[in-house]
Write a protein that holds these residues in place. Structure first.
Motif, mmCIF file in Angstrom:
data_model
loop_
_atom_site.group_PDB
_atom_site.id
_atom_site.type_symbol
_atom_site.label_atom_id
_atom_site.label_comp_id
_atom_site.label_asym_id
_atom_site.label_seq_id
_atom_site.Cartn_x
_atom_site.Cartn_y
_atom_site.Cartn_z
ATOM 1 N N GLN A 86 14.348 84.911 -19.547
ATOM 2 C CA GLN A 86 14.456 83.936 -20.624
ATOM 3 C C GLN A 86 14.396 82.522 -20.053
ATOM 4 O OE1 GLN A 86 14.413 84.957 -23.860
ATOM 5 N NE2 GLN A 86 14.157 86.993 -22.936
ATOM 6 N N PRO A 87 14.051 81.533 -20.864
ATOM 7 C CA PRO A 87 13.976 80.165 -20.352
ATOM 8 C C PRO A 87 15.261 79.709 -19.666
ATOM 9 C CG PRO A 87 12.924 80.281 -22.487
ATOM 10 C CD PRO A 87 13.546 81.628 -22.254
ATOM 11 N N GLU A 88 16.388 80.195 -20.114
ATOM 12 C CA GLU A 88 17.658 79.792 -19.492
ATOM 13 C C GLU A 88 17.851 80.384 -18.095
ATOM 14 O OE1 GLU A 88 17.251 81.120 -22.497
ATOM 15 O OE2 GLU A 88 18.720 82.725 -22.906
ATOM 16 N N ASP A 89 16.951 81.288 -17.691
ATOM 17 C CA ASP A 89 16.994 81.823 -16.322
ATOM 18 C C ASP A 89 16.262 80.914 -15.347
ATOM 19 O OD1 ASP A 89 16.517 85.025 -17.821
ATOM 20 O OD2 ASP A 89 18.396 84.254 -16.974
ATOM 21 N N THR A 90 15.603 79.886 -15.852
ATOM 22 C CA THR A 90 14.893 78.950 -14.985
ATOM 23 C C THR A 90 15.864 78.268 -14.032
ATOM 24 O OG1 THR A 90 13.145 78.533 -16.599
ATOM 25 C CG2 THR A 90 13.546 76.819 -14.956
ATOM 26 N N ALA A 91 15.579 78.387 -12.740
ATOM 27 C CA ALA A 91 16.476 77.847 -11.717
ATOM 28 C C ALA A 91 15.870 78.077 -10.342
ATOM 29 C CB ALA A 91 17.847 78.520 -11.801
ATOM 30 N N VAL A 92 16.469 77.437 -9.365
ATOM 31 C CA VAL A 92 16.208 77.795 -7.971
ATOM 32 C C VAL A 92 17.195 78.902 -7.621
ATOM 33 C CG1 VAL A 92 16.199 77.025 -5.582
ATOM 34 C CG2 VAL A 92 15.392 75.489 -7.392
ATOM 35 N N TYR A 93 16.664 79.986 -7.087
ATOM 36 C CA TYR A 93 17.484 81.141 -6.744
ATOM 37 C C TYR A 93 17.691 81.172 -5.229
ATOM 38 C CZ TYR A 93 17.257 83.004 -11.450
ATOM 39 O OH TYR A 93 17.410 83.179 -12.810
ATOM 40 N N TYR A 94 18.942 81.321 -4.833
ATOM 41 C CA TYR A 94 19.326 81.314 -3.431
ATOM 42 C C TYR A 94 19.874 82.675 -3.016
ATOM 43 C CZ TYR A 94 19.160 76.230 -3.909
ATOM 44 O OH TYR A 94 18.759 74.941 -4.147
ATOM 45 N N CYS A 95 19.403 83.135 -1.880
ATOM 46 C CA CYS A 95 19.936 84.343 -1.274
ATOM 47 C C CYS A 95 21.132 83.959 -0.397
ATOM 48 C CB CYS A 95 18.841 84.996 -0.437
ATOM 49 S SG CYS A 95 19.341 86.453 0.470
ATOM 50 N N VAL A 96 22.169 84.787 -0.428
ATOM 51 C CA VAL A 96 23.372 84.499 0.349
ATOM 52 C C VAL A 96 23.831 85.746 1.089
ATOM 53 C CG1 VAL A 96 24.164 82.625 -1.141
ATOM 54 C CG2 VAL A 96 24.856 84.981 -1.640
ATOM 55 N N ALA A 97 24.601 85.524 2.146
ATOM 56 C CA ALA A 97 25.140 86.629 2.933
ATOM 57 C C ALA A 97 26.502 86.245 3.483
ATOM 58 C CB ALA A 97 24.191 86.997 4.069
ATOM 59 N N ASP A 98 27.333 87.233 3.661
ATOM 60 C CA ASP A 98 28.646 87.008 4.260
ATOM 61 C C ASP A 98 29.190 88.333 4.761
ATOM 62 O OD1 ASP A 98 30.870 84.556 4.029
ATOM 63 O OD2 ASP A 98 31.725 86.569 4.270
ATOM 64 N N GLN A 99 29.849 88.267 5.913
ATOM 65 C CA GLN A 99 30.359 89.496 6.512
ATOM 66 C C GLN A 99 31.781 89.817 6.084
ATOM 67 O OE1 GLN A 99 30.484 89.571 10.822
ATOM 68 N NE2 GLN A 99 30.052 91.747 10.852
ATOM 69 N N THR A 100 32.552 88.804 5.735
ATOM 70 C CA THR A 100 33.982 89.029 5.513
ATOM 71 C C THR A 100 34.440 88.742 4.097
ATOM 72 O OG1 THR A 100 34.505 86.775 6.221
ATOM 73 C CG2 THR A 100 34.470 88.507 7.918
ATOM 74 N N ILE A 101 33.515 88.432 3.222
ATOM 75 C CA ILE A 101 33.916 88.071 1.858
ATOM 76 C C ILE A 101 34.563 89.265 1.168
ATOM 77 C CG2 ILE A 101 31.748 88.719 0.723
ATOM 78 C CD1 ILE A 101 31.993 85.994 -0.806
ATOM 79 N N ILE A 102 35.526 88.978 0.315
ATOM 80 C CA ILE A 102 36.171 90.039 -0.445
ATOM 81 C C ILE A 102 35.629 90.022 -1.874
ATOM 82 C CG2 ILE A 102 38.251 90.022 0.973
ATOM 83 C CD1 ILE A 102 39.614 88.355 -1.206
ATOM 84 N N THR A 103 35.759 91.138 -2.550
ATOM 85 C CA THR A 103 35.127 91.259 -3.861
ATOM 86 C C THR A 103 35.665 90.235 -4.857
ATOM 87 O OG1 THR A 103 36.689 92.998 -4.440
ATOM 88 C CG2 THR A 103 34.575 93.682 -3.540
ATOM 89 N N GLY A 104 36.923 89.868 -4.719
ATOM 90 C CA GLY A 104 37.495 88.895 -5.633
ATOM 91 C C GLY A 104 36.970 87.482 -5.443
ATOM 92 N N ALA A 105 36.236 87.259 -4.349
ATOM 93 C CA ALA A 105 35.741 85.922 -4.033
ATOM 94 C C ALA A 105 34.234 85.808 -4.144
ATOM 95 C CB ALA A 105 36.179 85.543 -2.623
ATOM 96 N N LEU A 106 33.553 86.843 -4.598
ATOM 97 C CA LEU A 106 32.094 86.866 -4.617
ATOM 98 C C LEU A 106 31.483 85.777 -5.491
ATOM 99 C CD1 LEU A 106 31.466 90.690 -5.013
ATOM 100 C CD2 LEU A 106 31.089 89.343 -2.948
ATOM 101 N N ARG A 107 32.151 85.421 -6.558
ATOM 102 C CA ARG A 107 31.534 84.566 -7.570
ATOM 103 C C ARG A 107 31.649 83.090 -7.273
ATOM 104 N NH1 ARG A 107 30.613 88.107 -12.021
ATOM 105 N NH2 ARG A 107 31.536 90.137 -11.552
ATOM 106 N N GLN A 108 32.349 82.742 -6.192
ATOM 107 C CA GLN A 108 32.498 81.344 -5.812
ATOM 108 C C GLN A 108 31.562 81.024 -4.650
ATOM 109 O OE1 GLN A 108 35.601 83.299 -6.222
ATOM 110 N NE2 GLN A 108 35.286 82.643 -8.336
ATOM 111 N N SER A 109 30.695 80.067 -4.858
ATOM 112 C CA SER A 109 29.659 79.767 -3.868
ATOM 113 C C SER A 109 30.241 79.323 -2.532
ATOM 114 C CB SER A 109 28.710 78.700 -4.410
ATOM 115 O OG SER A 109 29.411 77.502 -4.717
ATOM 116 N N ASP A 110 31.362 78.651 -2.543
ATOM 117 C CA ASP A 110 31.956 78.147 -1.302
ATOM 118 C C ASP A 110 32.390 79.260 -0.360
ATOM 119 O OD1 ASP A 110 33.638 75.226 -2.724
ATOM 120 O OD2 ASP A 110 31.552 75.638 -2.220
ATOM 121 N N ASN A 111 32.517 80.474 -0.859
ATOM 122 C CA ASN A 111 33.015 81.580 -0.041
ATOM 123 C C ASN A 111 31.927 82.291 0.757
ATOM 124 O OD1 ASN A 111 35.710 81.219 -0.912
ATOM 125 N ND2 ASN A 111 35.292 82.402 -2.759
#
Length: 125
Positions: A86-111
């Motif tokens: 949908q048009p609202e999906d228009t964005a730059v999409y970034y791939c991310v990786a982390d070895q120690t992130i916990i599931t409760g912190a997945l949604r925060q970009s700073d983690n």
């Protein structure tokens, strides 16, 4: 870990795209992987994430049922299949990786420790 995202482009509403992210460097098969996006004038937001073994996946409510995240550890690649765009999906999409992130912190970009360069997805109405 270095991340290289690809697969963005221009698509009409209702169409599909598949993003890919190839990782190199440290063994990414032990890393959580995910996708964030940032639309013009908006904050970066969580899209989806997948556990290192692919056993669990996590989605933003806005994409649930339309997007699917998957990974092929043998190819050091994570995918984001995007359907019914949908048009609202228009964005730059970034791939991310982390070895120690916990599931409760997945949604925060700073983690997330590692970020790719981003790939632009444009959905026309």
């Amino acid at each position: 870990v270095q991340l290289q995202a690809s697969g963005g482009g221009l698509v009409q509403a209702g169409g599909s795209l598949r993003l890919s992210c190839v990782s190199s460097g440290r063994t990414s098969s032990r890393y959580f992987m995910g996708w964030f996006r940032q639309a013009p004038g908006k904050e970066r937001e969580f899209v989806a994430a997948i556990r290192f073994d692919g056993g669990s996946t996590y989605y933003a409510d806005s994409v649930k049922g339309r997007f699917t995240i998957s990974r092929e550890n043998a190819k050091n690649t994570v995918y984001l299949q995007m359907n019914n765009l949908q048009p609202e999906d228009t964005a730059v999409y970034y791939c991310v990786a982390d070895q120690t992130i916990i599931t409760g912190a997945l949604r925060q970009s700073d983690n997330w420790d590692y970020w790719g360069q981003g790939t632009l997805v444009t959905v026309s109405s």
